[in-house]
Design a protein around this motif. Structure first.
Motif, PDB file in Angstrom:
ATOM      1  N   SER A  15      81.941 -52.175  63.364  1.00  0.00           N
ATOM      2  CA  SER A  15      82.485 -51.202  62.494  1.00  0.00           C
ATOM      3  C   SER A  15      81.596 -50.339  61.502  1.00  0.00           C
ATOM      4  N   CYS A  16      80.690 -51.079  60.812  1.00  0.00           N
ATOM      5  CA  CYS A  16      80.080 -50.469  59.686  1.00  0.00           C
ATOM      6  C   CYS A  16      78.518 -50.359  60.162  1.00  0.00           C
ATOM      7  N   GLU A  40      80.823 -57.132  54.697  1.00  0.00           N
ATOM      8  CA  GLU A  40      81.245 -56.533  53.427  1.00  0.00           C
ATOM      9  C   GLU A  40      82.181 -55.462  53.411  1.00  0.00           C
ATOM     10  N   CYS A  41      82.412 -54.940  54.967  1.00  0.00           N
ATOM     11  CA  CYS A  41      83.677 -53.889  55.026  1.00  0.00           C
ATOM     12  C   CYS A  41      84.929 -54.562  55.287  1.00  0.00           C
TER      13      CYS A  41
END
Length: 58
Positions: A15-16, A40-41
């Motif tokens: 995703s990130c 972390e996301c």
């Protein structure tokens, strides 16, 4: 300890793109070490033998 791919870098979140966090748990299987880490996301990542093979739906 985070599994690393053949590039020497930790696997990235789909995703990130950030490196996978330290695993919350790790287990040995016949196909390699499988670990579960929270990025972390906020997504949970499933890492098998240094490759992200799954993530929860965001």
């Amino acid at each position: 300890m985070t599994d690393e791919s053949s590039t020497g870098r930790p696997p990235a979140c789909p995703s990130c793109g950030r490196p996978a966090a330290v695993p919350a748990s790790a287990h040995y299987t016949s196909e390699g070490t499988v670990s579960y880490a929270r990025c972390e996301c906020g997504r949970w990542l499933i890492v098998l033998a240094g490759q992200v093979i799954g993530a929860d739906a965001a």
